[in-house]
Design a protein around this motif. Structure first.
Motif, mmCIF file in Angstrom:
data_model
loop_
_atom_site.group_PDB
_atom_site.id
_atom_site.type_symbol
_atom_site.label_atom_id
_atom_site.label_comp_id
_atom_site.label_asym_id
_atom_site.label_seq_id
_atom_site.Cartn_x
_atom_site.Cartn_y
_atom_site.Cartn_z
ATOM 1 N N LYS A 412 44.935 -21.009 -42.380
ATOM 2 C CA LYS A 412 45.375 -20.972 -43.771
ATOM 3 C C LYS A 412 44.245 -20.511 -44.684
ATOM 4 C CE LYS A 412 48.954 -24.576 -43.458
ATOM 5 N NZ LYS A 412 49.340 -25.961 -43.868
ATOM 6 N N ARG A 413 43.050 -21.039 -44.452
ATOM 7 C CA ARG A 413 41.899 -20.635 -45.280
ATOM 8 C C ARG A 413 41.531 -19.177 -45.014
ATOM 9 N NH1 ARG A 413 40.041 -25.845 -43.566
ATOM 10 N NH2 ARG A 413 38.607 -24.896 -42.070
ATOM 11 N N VAL A 414 41.594 -18.778 -43.743
ATOM 12 C CA VAL A 414 41.274 -17.391 -43.389
ATOM 13 C C VAL A 414 42.254 -16.428 -44.059
ATOM 14 C CG1 VAL A 414 41.211 -15.726 -41.486
ATOM 15 C CG2 VAL A 414 40.160 -17.978 -41.206
ATOM 16 N N LEU A 415 43.540 -16.749 -44.002
ATOM 17 C CA LEU A 415 44.553 -15.889 -44.615
ATOM 18 C C LEU A 415 44.360 -15.790 -46.124
ATOM 19 C CD1 LEU A 415 47.807 -16.898 -42.685
ATOM 20 C CD2 LEU A 415 46.393 -14.873 -42.357
ATOM 21 N N ARG A 416 44.030 -16.907 -46.746
ATOM 22 C CA ARG A 416 43.808 -16.889 -48.197
ATOM 23 C C ARG A 416 42.608 -16.015 -48.550
ATOM 24 N NH1 ARG A 416 45.275 -15.872 -52.868
ATOM 25 N NH2 ARG A 416 44.128 -16.895 -54.560
ATOM 26 N N ALA A 417 41.529 -16.129 -47.770
ATOM 27 C CA ALA A 417 40.335 -15.300 -48.019
ATOM 28 C C ALA A 417 40.656 -13.824 -47.819
ATOM 29 C CB ALA A 417 39.202 -15.738 -47.095
ATOM 30 N N ARG A 418 41.450 -13.524 -46.812
ATOM 31 C CA ARG A 418 41.838 -12.126 -46.571
ATOM 32 C C ARG A 418 42.696 -11.591 -47.724
ATOM 33 N NH1 ARG A 418 41.280 -9.034 -41.338
ATOM 34 N NH2 ARG A 418 39.931 -10.375 -40.096
ATOM 35 N N GLU A 419 43.605 -12.422 -48.222
ATOM 36 C CA GLU A 419 44.439 -12.011 -49.352
ATOM 37 C C GLU A 419 43.590 -11.687 -50.573
ATOM 38 O OE1 GLU A 419 47.127 -15.204 -50.011
ATOM 39 O OE2 GLU A 419 48.248 -14.896 -48.137
ATOM 40 N N ILE A 420 42.576 -12.502 -50.809
ATOM 41 C CA ILE A 420 41.677 -12.276 -51.943
ATOM 42 C C ILE A 420 40.980 -10.925 -51.792
ATOM 43 C CG2 ILE A 420 39.520 -13.058 -53.024
ATOM 44 C CD1 ILE A 420 40.438 -15.947 -52.396
ATOM 45 N N GLN A 421 40.506 -10.632 -50.589
ATOM 46 C CA GLN A 421 39.816 -9.363 -50.339
ATOM 47 C C GLN A 421 40.750 -8.169 -50.513
ATOM 48 O OE1 GLN A 421 37.192 -9.685 -46.655
ATOM 49 N NE2 GLN A 421 37.981 -11.775 -46.769
ATOM 50 N N VAL A 422 41.937 -8.256 -49.935
ATOM 51 C CA VAL A 422 42.905 -7.155 -50.043
ATOM 52 C C VAL A 422 43.228 -6.879 -51.508
ATOM 53 C CG1 VAL A 422 45.295 -6.472 -49.580
ATOM 54 C CG2 VAL A 422 43.912 -7.480 -47.755
#
Length: 511
Positions: A412-422
């Motif tokens: 969940k944290r990884v996906l959120r960080a990836r969303e922020i980057q995208v």
């Protein structure tokens, strides 16, 4: 008489339409194939001749010239059999049909059966928007049906396809494969970080690696869980997008690794043995094929026992790690394969494995330790963003395993960080999606350091403990740590945490 049939030649994982021209004239009987054919294409002469006869057709007793255009493009593979056979039948007026709206792919057996071939998906993708229909081997029909906008027909024999083209037999195009149904498929059991006792620092390092697509090296005695951790990394990575699935599937199609599955839906996890050669890792050979770094594209390449790999093998990864692709140059062609993978490596600190261990005595001499560690060169270490020690687990940590964080929670944290980057890089109109892809200029422009962090990183750099490349990668990791904490700015805490994952260079490689 002259006939023209279309097929596709592959260059790397991309296809180019090839026109097969067949001319039958008076002269000494024989068949000549021109247009840079490889051995497999030249040998098609005998296969095609037998297939035509054994399918009930007449093979022309005449001079047959077959030209594969464009003539300056290398033609490789046995899939030219079917278009050559149909070209001969059309030129000898045994087949009267309009072949211009089809491409044909398939190897022929001596009795006229159409055998499956590699590279059907990239071949069909290459003709989308140019040629509306594709005829492929029956066993490749599902793979071809992944492509929208092209009608795909699966055939079992030369006789069947001739009857279809002549209007004597009906063949229905394959239904477009429903990707959503494939993606929904989940394995019964997935590897989970909850199974790993202790190792909080190593888990944190892998979480950062997954969030920013960074490379990671784990060092520690044997049996401490390095391999166990690496295998669970895929469980916290984001799912592939449809475009990424298509890109990975193209690679596996060209490599002939799509047996019994039409589509790759999971991120690749490749773990070659340390005896692997340079060619098997980077790709190549007389007939260039994708290597392990390409098969790990958009996924994970795990190199266990890193110093046991040949030095030339490890050094060959330096350029792909930097550029995200590997170029294989041959006299007749240059092939470029994608290679944007996450490198996860594991190693013992010395030949016996117990250098620095608190419980077991190291039996290696200082010279042996230095020689073993020196197998990992400075330039390669520079390209590894995170370096973490994986030490022995205490009994209390084994007992508390039930309280471990699951992969789902970390993900969940990884996906959120990836969303922020995208989102960030979309707004900035940059053609990247993770922090690891930032160029040096982009790092300085978009890092968003606080003044305190700027002063701290200045002190670190002036101590000469980092190369310029390592400095840039340190900043990328700090940006990822900030994204995991959903912070807009990078402060001293993020720089300090990123720095602690570079300190093993001082302990092991600069003693």
């Amino acid at each position: 008489m002259l006939s023209k049939v279309h097929t596709v030649a592959l260059n790397g994982i991309n296809g180019e339409i090839v026109e097969v021209e067949v001319d039958i004239n008076r002269g000494l009987p024989g068949m000549e194939v021109v247009g840079l054919p490889d051995t497999a294409v030249k040998e098609a002469r005998e296969r095609v001749k037998s297939a035509i006869k054994n399918s009930g057709f007449d093979f022309p007793i005449a001079r047959i010239t077959i030209n594969l255009a464009p003539a300056d493009l290398k033609k490789e593979g046995s899939h030219f059999d079917l278009p050559i056979a149909l070209g001969i039948l059309a030129a000898s007026e045994q087949l009267n049909a309009d072949l211009s709206e089809y491409i044909f792919l398939g190897e022929l057996s001596l009795e006229g059966q159409v055998r499956e071939v590699d590279g059907v998906l990239p071949s069909v993708l290459a003709v989308r928007g140019k040629i509306p229909k594709a005829v492929v081997p029956y066993n490749n029909r599902t793979e071809g049906a992944l492509v929208s906008g092209v009608e795909v027909y699966g055939v079992k024999s030369l006789r069947e396809i001739v009857a279809f083209l002549a209007g004597e037999e009906e063949l229905l195009p394959e239904k477009l494969l429903d990707i959503t149904e494939i993606v929904r498929e989940k394995p019964d059991e997935e590897l989970d970080f909850a199974d790993v006792a202790g190792q909080a620092v190593a888990k944190r390092a892998l979480e950062i690696a997954a969030a920013g697509n960074h490379n990671c090296l784990m060092i520690g005695p044997p049996g401490t869980g390095k391999t166990m951790l690496a295998k669970r990394l895929v469980s916290i990575l984001p799912d592939l997008t449809y475009e990424e699935m298509l890109e990975v599937t193209k690679i596996y199609s060209v490599a002939g690794l799509l047996k019994n599955k039409p589509f790759i839906t999971k991120r690749p996890f490749r773990s070659p043995h340390h005896t692997a050669s340079k060619i098997s890792l980077t790709g190549g050979g007389k007939k260039p094929r994708p290597g392990e770094i390409t098969l790990a594209h958009l996924g994970v390449l795990f190199l266990d026992e890193l110093p046991e790999f040949g030095k030339d093998v490890l050094e060959a990864m330096r350029q792909p790690l930097e550029e995200g692709e590997v170029t294989i140059a041959r006299v007749e062609s240059v092939v470029t394969y994608p290679a944007r993978f996450m490198l996860i490596a594991a190693m013992n600190p010395c030949p016996c494995g117990f250098f620095g261990d608190e419980e077991r005595l190291c039996t290696c001499t200082p010279h042996q330790v230095h020689k073993y560690q020196a197998k990992i060169s400075g330039p390669l270490l520079d390209r590894i963003d995170l370096q973490v020690e994986v030490m022995r687990v205490r009994y209390q940590e084994m007992e508390n395993i039930k309280n471990n964080e699951t992969s789902a929670e970390i993900r969940k944290r990884v996906l959120r960080a990836r969303e922020i980057q995208v989102q960030r890089y979309r707004e900035l109109k940059l053609n990247i999606s993770t922090n690891s892809e930032l160029s040096p200029r982009q790092i300085r422009r978009y890092l968003n350091l606080t003044p305190q962090a700027q002063e701290f990183i200045k002190e670190v750099f002036e101590q000469k403990v980092l190369s310029n490349r390592a400095y840039d990668r340190l900043l990328k990791v700090a940006r990822t740590i900030a994204d995991l904490g959903e912070k807009e700015v990078v402060d001293v805490d993020e720089i300090a945490e990123a720095l602690q994952f570079r300190l093993l260079e001082q302990k092991y490689w600069q003693v």
